[in-house]
Design an enzyme around this catalytic site. Structure first.
Site, PDB file in Angstrom:
ATOM      1  N   ASP A  77      10.772  42.678  45.019  1.00 26.14           N
ATOM      2  CA  ASP A  77      11.112  43.790  44.126  1.00 26.14           C
ATOM      3  C   ASP A  77       9.897  44.633  43.752  1.00 26.14           C
ATOM      4  OD1 ASP A  77      13.583  42.813  44.247  1.00 26.14           O
ATOM      5  OD2 ASP A  77      13.759  42.217  42.127  1.00 26.14           O
ATOM      6  N   ILE A  78       8.793  43.942  43.522  1.00 24.96           N
ATOM      7  CA  ILE A  78       7.618  44.652  43.018  1.00 24.96           C
ATOM      8  C   ILE A  78       7.072  45.637  44.064  1.00 24.96           C
ATOM      9  CG2 ILE A  78       6.198  42.632  43.601  1.00 24.96           C
ATOM     10  CD1 ILE A  78       4.476  43.404  41.158  1.00 24.96           C
ATOM     11  N   GLU A  79       7.163  45.249  45.361  1.00 26.82           N
ATOM     12  CA  GLU A  79       6.710  46.136  46.440  1.00 26.82           C
ATOM     13  C   GLU A  79       7.666  47.322  46.565  1.00 26.82           C
ATOM     14  OE1 GLU A  79       3.909  45.721  48.166  1.00 26.82           O
ATOM     15  OE2 GLU A  79       3.502  43.966  46.901  1.00 26.82           O
ATOM     16  N   TYR A  80       8.969  47.011  46.423  1.00 27.43           N
ATOM     17  CA  TYR A  80       9.979  48.069  46.472  1.00 27.43           C
ATOM     18  C   TYR A  80       9.696  49.088  45.365  1.00 27.43           C
ATOM     19  CZ  TYR A  80      14.591  50.312  46.173  1.00 27.43           C
ATOM     20  OH  TYR A  80      15.612  51.225  46.133  1.00 27.43           O
ATOM     21  N   ASP A  81       9.461  48.567  44.159  1.00 26.10           N
ATOM     22  CA  ASP A  81       9.214  49.452  43.022  1.00 26.10           C
ATOM     23  C   ASP A  81       8.019  50.361  43.257  1.00 26.10           C
ATOM     24  OD1 ASP A  81      11.360  48.407  41.770  1.00 26.10           O
ATOM     25  OD2 ASP A  81      10.213  47.039  40.479  1.00 26.10           O
ATOM     26  N   LEU A  94      50.332  50.004  51.893  1.00 30.29           N
ATOM     27  CA  LEU A  94      50.763  49.028  52.894  1.00 30.29           C
ATOM     28  C   LEU A  94      52.064  48.403  52.453  1.00 30.29           C
ATOM     29  CD1 LEU A  94      47.367  47.155  53.348  1.00 30.29           C
ATOM     30  CD2 LEU A  94      48.482  48.555  55.090  1.00 30.29           C
ATOM     31  N   GLU A 146      42.086  41.252  58.463  1.00 27.59           N
ATOM     32  CA  GLU A 146      40.996  41.322  57.486  1.00 27.59           C
ATOM     33  C   GLU A 146      41.505  40.928  56.105  1.00 27.59           C
ATOM     34  OE1 GLU A 146      40.185  45.269  58.709  1.00 27.59           O
ATOM     35  OE2 GLU A 146      41.369  46.199  57.129  1.00 27.59           O
ATOM     36  N   LYS A 204      42.557  41.465  52.090  1.00 27.28           N
ATOM     37  CA  LYS A 204      43.095  42.505  51.210  1.00 27.28           C
ATOM     38  C   LYS A 204      42.336  42.405  49.887  1.00 27.28           C
ATOM     39  CE  LYS A 204      47.166  44.917  49.695  1.00 27.28           C
ATOM     40  NZ  LYS A 204      46.772  45.146  48.302  1.00 27.28           N
ATOM     41  N   ASP A 207      41.010  43.157  46.193  1.00 31.75           N
ATOM     42  CA  ASP A 207      41.731  43.543  44.986  1.00 31.75           C
ATOM     43  C   ASP A 207      40.858  44.472  44.149  1.00 31.75           C
ATOM     44  OD1 ASP A 207      43.760  43.681  43.227  1.00 31.75           O
ATOM     45  OD2 ASP A 207      43.608  41.619  42.504  1.00 31.75           O
ATOM     46  N   GLU A 211      37.458  49.861  49.922  1.00 27.81           N
ATOM     47  CA  GLU A 211      37.798  49.376  48.587  1.00 27.81           C
ATOM     48  C   GLU A 211      36.540  49.203  47.740  1.00 27.81           C
ATOM     49  OE1 GLU A 211      41.069  48.971  48.433  1.00 27.81           O
ATOM     50  OE2 GLU A 211      41.554  47.568  46.815  1.00 27.81           O
ATOM     51  N   TYR A 230      33.721  47.658  50.442  1.00 24.55           N
ATOM     52  CA  TYR A 230      33.920  47.322  51.849  1.00 24.55           C
ATOM     53  C   TYR A 230      34.752  48.418  52.493  1.00 24.55           C
ATOM     54  CZ  TYR A 230      32.118  42.527  51.715  1.00 24.55           C
ATOM     55  OH  TYR A 230      31.312  41.430  51.629  1.00 24.55           O
ATOM     56  N   LYS A 232      46.485  44.571  61.134  1.00 19.94           N
ATOM     57  CA  LYS A 232      46.630  45.926  61.669  1.00 19.94           C
ATOM     58  C   LYS A 232      46.674  45.827  63.185  1.00 19.94           C
ATOM     59  CE  LYS A 232      44.018  47.775  57.786  1.00 19.94           C
ATOM     60  NZ  LYS A 232      42.735  48.209  57.248  1.00 19.94           N
ATOM     61  N   LYS A 263      50.632  38.758  51.495  1.00 13.37           N
ATOM     62  CA  LYS A 263      50.082  38.441  50.185  1.00 13.37           C
ATOM     63  C   LYS A 263      49.938  36.936  49.939  1.00 13.37           C
ATOM     64  CE  LYS A 263      50.129  41.390  47.175  1.00 13.37           C
ATOM     65  NZ  LYS A 263      50.380  42.645  46.542  1.00 13.37           N
ATOM     66  N   CYS A 297      37.969  16.685  13.778  1.00 12.69           N
ATOM     67  CA  CYS A 297      38.057  16.409  15.207  1.00 12.69           C
ATOM     68  C   CYS A 297      39.370  15.696  15.526  1.00 12.69           C
ATOM     69  CB  CYS A 297      36.870  15.545  15.616  1.00 12.69           C
ATOM     70  SG  CYS A 297      36.982  14.899  17.281  1.00 12.69           S
ATOM     71  N   CYS A 322      38.316  11.879  16.631  1.00 11.95           N
ATOM     72  CA  CYS A 322      37.706  10.890  15.730  1.00 11.95           C
ATOM     73  C   CYS A 322      37.808  11.282  14.263  1.00 11.95           C
ATOM     74  CB  CYS A 322      36.247  10.655  16.111  1.00 11.95           C
ATOM     75  SG  CYS A 322      35.170  12.011  15.619  1.00 11.95           S
ATOM     76  N   CYS A 345      32.296  18.788  17.068  1.00 12.11           N
ATOM     77  CA  CYS A 345      32.642  17.612  16.297  1.00 12.11           C
ATOM     78  C   CYS A 345      31.345  17.012  15.805  1.00 12.11           C
ATOM     79  CB  CYS A 345      33.380  16.626  17.201  1.00 12.11           C
ATOM     80  SG  CYS A 345      33.406  14.960  16.523  1.00 12.11           S
ATOM     81  N   CYS A 401      32.200   9.474  18.084  1.00 12.88           N
ATOM     82  CA  CYS A 401      33.420  10.105  18.553  1.00 12.88           C
ATOM     83  C   CYS A 401      33.713   9.605  19.975  1.00 12.88           C
ATOM     84  CB  CYS A 401      33.247  11.619  18.556  1.00 12.88           C
ATOM     85  SG  CYS A 401      34.675  12.472  19.235  1.00 12.88           S
TER      86      CYS A 401
HETATM   87  S1  IVH Z   1      44.526  49.724  54.737  1.00  7.41           S
HETATM   88  C1  IVH Z   1      47.377  52.874  55.867  1.00  7.41           C
HETATM   89  N1  IVH Z   1      43.110  47.556  54.426  1.00  7.41           N
HETATM   90  O1  IVH Z   1      45.767  47.938  49.596  1.00  7.41           O
HETATM   91  C2  IVH Z   1      46.764  51.673  55.315  1.00  7.41           C
HETATM   92  N2  IVH Z   1      44.126  48.521  52.525  1.00  7.41           N
HETATM   93  O2  IVH Z   1      48.747  48.947  49.590  1.00  7.41           O
HETATM   94  C3  IVH Z   1      45.948  51.946  54.171  1.00  7.41           C
HETATM   95  N3  IVH Z   1      43.631  47.337  50.418  1.00  7.41           N
HETATM   96  O3  IVH Z   1      45.587  51.228  48.488  1.00  7.41           O
HETATM   97  C4  IVH Z   1      45.271  50.788  53.563  1.00  7.41           C
HETATM   98  N4  IVH Z   1      42.336  45.800  51.290  1.00  7.41           N
HETATM   99  O4  IVH Z   1      43.602  49.727  47.996  1.00  7.41           O
HETATM  100  C5  IVH Z   1      43.868  48.491  53.827  1.00  7.41           C
HETATM  101  N5  IVH Z   1      41.772  45.649  54.277  1.00  7.41           N
HETATM  102  C6  IVH Z   1      42.534  46.584  53.690  1.00  7.41           C
HETATM  103  C7  IVH Z   1      42.757  46.592  52.308  1.00  7.41           C
HETATM  104  C8  IVH Z   1      43.583  47.579  51.753  1.00  7.41           C
HETATM  105  C9  IVH Z   1      42.857  46.262  50.186  1.00  7.41           C
HETATM  106  C10 IVH Z   1      44.401  48.063  49.375  1.00  7.41           C
HETATM  107  C11 IVH Z   1      44.112  49.536  49.300  1.00  7.41           C
HETATM  108  C12 IVH Z   1      45.423  50.221  49.443  1.00  7.41           C
HETATM  109  C13 IVH Z   1      46.410  49.113  49.239  1.00  7.41           C
HETATM  110  C14 IVH Z   1      47.584  49.347  50.154  1.00  7.41           C
END
Ligand code: IVH
Length: 666
Positions: A31-35, A81, A111, A113, A115, A171, A221, A289, A313, A407, A410, A425, A431
């Site tokens: 970090d220090i070199e980066y800074d 989706l 891949e 999904k 959140d 995302e 990602y 996909k 899901k 408690c 005891c 406690c 106890c």
């Molecule tokens: S593809 C046409 N890939 O899920 C397809 N979506 O219900 C468009 N999401 O709004 C989305 N991981 O926020 C895709 N690996 C992934 C995903 C992903 C999360 C979310 C995204 C989207 C929702 C779709």
């Protein structure tokens, strides 16, 4: 190198260091070199403001807070989706793809999904020019200033060849670690906490002041593409598209695969399902996909979702249920945790009947009543927790939580210090919930020093209910010990001998061994010295305790809480009855001096004022810095000045060193 060449080099170097750190997770410089490099860049920019370009690492946080986000029309809509909640629905997805493409087997890119929130990043000639939320799919909000603060997102794509325009979709999310630390900070400041990482990411991205977003750590990602001009830049398969993104320096999740047929999908689902709890961020499923772009186009879209992709899901990590009651649990260290008893509910595939409420303050902050409908969350392999109550659903009969005063295990007093979140406690050694820990503390070398009484033995003694309190140790016979696992007759004899030897000990070690909170070795020594006997300590009131060197209100309160418990006193008596011989190490306490206040002034003939102070304090006297009517004696040496005068004015006794020594030895 000219300054401008150096500047160009610094920009590149810092961008690639950011990439190594935030995308590859492989820091290249301390970090220090980066800074150092960063500061050099800043000073060049200050000298040449006209050199600064939008892709400079200094431009991640720029611009001021605004009062609204402007609308952005997506060149290509951001669709959603379709979900597969059951395996059969995922199987049906594969069948529709096979039928639609007239193939026996389809190749898929699989891949995670994530959140979080879908974001579209627009790069023009390699430069990040705009970032927008999904919104209703056709237009979203311009969050460019906030997105620029995410260090994992490159301000300029790596490499030399880029499309004129490309919308990279992916995302934005928050990792568990960053979520926890954000909430910790919020609690410390008395702010509202976020219920889950998704809300925290959304809240951070929707900040009108990018400086605030910059303080939150968001991750990203990439997983898709929108508009791309010229279109030839889009590789022929989805997996190659993601490979291309990696080359451009964008973060792409490593958990992805190319698979064939439903069998392939199904094994990916199982594999990621097993991994889910270990991932450092939330996912709510996996996404399949069709890998070939051409086949994707052939399949096309139904209403607002592609036919070529599906989200398979996982069971939800949050669920609604009702609070049947709130109990408290006692931990190994006496920490009292309120726990909600819930009407059984399946969360993340597991039936949950209890969830932690952490501590009393949390129950108040989240305002959770018995009878409430609550959101329960089980993320990773952590203990399920109650996230929030749905106030609208609160029945009239709902009851607020009242922290018990005793408690549940005891019945000792529960104590909570003002500046601590955790109630405890006060039962300490006695106890049952704290028994094992307490016995190990009692036996440790610096306490009663019972050699050979380690964890394995204590576990068995407690589990078999042979030993409940430290006093029971002194009643142990050879037979009881020799029958334990991993215990031969010889080692049983040795242990018995060690227990016997521990009878002869010092009062200070004994006080320390009791495991009273806030009473460490040095306080125990002070207490032993001051009181000279365990009964004197047991009979002390708050005022007496506060007389002791280094004992303040916190320690005094803890001592009183412990010593006022009847069963604590009982076990101490049992220990004494077991023949403990507690010697007081050379007490220097002089009862005639306890409660007296001395003031030292001038140069004493044979010792420094510090040495005199130590002697007086060890004898139980107090040493003050200034003379008042309450001063008992002023000890004056040569060249004593104003303090001596003051003593004479007030009529305080003035003595010399010799007289002081006489008092000490009286
Ligand atoms: S593809 C046409 N890939 O899920 C397809 N979506 O219900 C468009 N999401 O709004 C989305 N991981 O926020 C895709 N690996 C992934 C995903 C992903 C999360 C979310 C995204 C989207 C929702 C779709």
């Amino acid at each position: 190198m000219t300054d401008s060449a150096r500047y160009a080099w610094l920009k590149d170097e810092l961008a690639s260091l950011d990439h190594a750190y935030y995308v590859l997770d492989d820091p290249k410089l301390p970090d220090i070199e980066y800074d150092k490099l960063y500061r050099e860049l800043i000073s060049l920019e200050q000298a040449h403001p006209d050199w600064v370009t939008p892709d400079s690492p200094s431009q991640r946080v720029s611009g001021n807070a605004s009062d609204l986000f402007t609308e952005v029309k997506h060149a290509v809509p951001m669709l959603s989706l379709n979900n597969a909640l059951e395996d059969s629905e995922a199987e049906a997805f594969d069948r529709r793809c096979r039928e639609g493409l007239e193939l026996d087997q389809v190749e898929y890119a699989a891949e995670l999904k994530f959140d979080g929130l879908a974001i579209s990043l627009r790069y023009e000639k390699g430069l990040l020019t705009q970032a927008a939320t999904r919104g209703d799919g056709y237009s979203g909000e311009d969050v460019t200033a906030n997105i620029r603060t995410i260090k994992a997102i490159p301000l300029r794509l790596k490499g030399a060849i880029h499309p004129d325009t490309i919308e990279i979709r992916g995302e934005v999310f928050m990792s568990h670690r960053d979520f926890d630390s954000l909430n910790q900070q919020a609690i410390a400041k008395g702010d509202k906490t976020f219920a889950n990482p998704r809300n925290a990411a959304a809240g951070s991205l929707r900040q009108l002041d990018p400086k605030i977003t910059a303080q939150r750590t968001l991750s990203f990602y990439a997983y898709g593409v929108g508009q791309c001009e010229p279109a030839v830049f889009i590789p022929s398969t989805h997996s190659k598209l993601l490979d291309q993104y990696l080359e451009w320096g964008l973060p792409v999740c490593e958990h992805r695969d190319v698979l064939k047929g439903f069998e392939g999908l199904s094994s990916f689902y199982t594999k990621i399902g097993d991994l889910r709890d270990q991932l450092p961020y939330d996912i709510d499923g996996v996404v399949y996909k069709v890998n070939s772009r051409e086949q994707q186009e052939d399949l096309g879209f139904v209403s607002r979702a592609p036919r070529f992709a599906v989200a398979h899901k996982f069971p939800a990590q949050e669920a609604l249920t009702t609070v049947l009651g709130i109990d408290v649990q006692v931990g190994r260290t006496g920490a009292i945790t309120p726990v909600a008893r819930l009407s059984p509910v399946v969360v993340g595939g597991v039936t949950v009947t209890n969830a932690t409420l952490h501590n009393e303050d949390e129950v108040r902050r989240k305002d959770i009543h018995v009878g409430d409908t609550v959101v329960v969350r089980r993320a990773g392999d952590v203990i399920p927790e109650v996230v929030s109550a749905i106030k609208e659903k609160r029945p009239d009969s709902a009851l607020a939580f009242v922290m018990p005063t005793r408690c549940p295990v005891c019945e000792s007093h529960i104590e909570k210090l003002e500046d601590e979140a955790i109630a405890r406690c006060s039962g300490g050694l006695f106890c049952p919930a704290q028994r094992k820990q307490a016995l190990l503390h009692f036996a440790q070398r610096r306490a009663m020093d019972i050699d050979g009484l380690g964890e394995k033995i204590v576990d068995q003694l407690v589990d078999l209910q042979i030993v409940r309190t430290p006093a029971d140790l002194y009643q142990l016979g050879l037979m009881a010990l020799a029958n334990l696992e991993r215990m031969g007759e010889k080692s049983a004899e040795n242990l018995l001998q060690a227990i016997h030897q521990s009878r002869k000990n010092t009062l200070a070690r004994f006080i320390f061994a009791l495991g009273i909170r806030h009473v460490g070795e040095s306080t125990a020594k002070d207490l032993a010295k001051h009181f000279g006997g365990i009964h004197q300590l047991m009979d002390a009131n708050e005022e007496d305790l506060l007389q002791v060197n280094d004992v303040g209100p916190v320690v005094a309160k803890s001592l009183l809480g412990f010593l006022q418990e009847a069963h604590n006193r009982e076990v101490i008596e049992q220990l004494l009855a077991a023949g403990l011989e507690l010697e007081v190490e050379q007490s220097t306490i002089n009862p005639a001096l306890v409660g007296k206040t001395f003031v030292l002034t001038g140069t004493l003939p044979t010792m420094s004022r510090d040495q005199a102070k130590l002697l007086l304090e060890n004898a139980g006297a107090k040493v003050a810095g200034s003379v008042s009517a309450k001063t008992s004696y002023v000890v004056a040496g040569d060249e004593a000045g104003s303090k001596l005068e003051k003593a004479q004015q007030l009529g305080v006794a003035v003595i010399d060193e010799a007289a002081m020594m006489q008092l000490l030895n009286s």
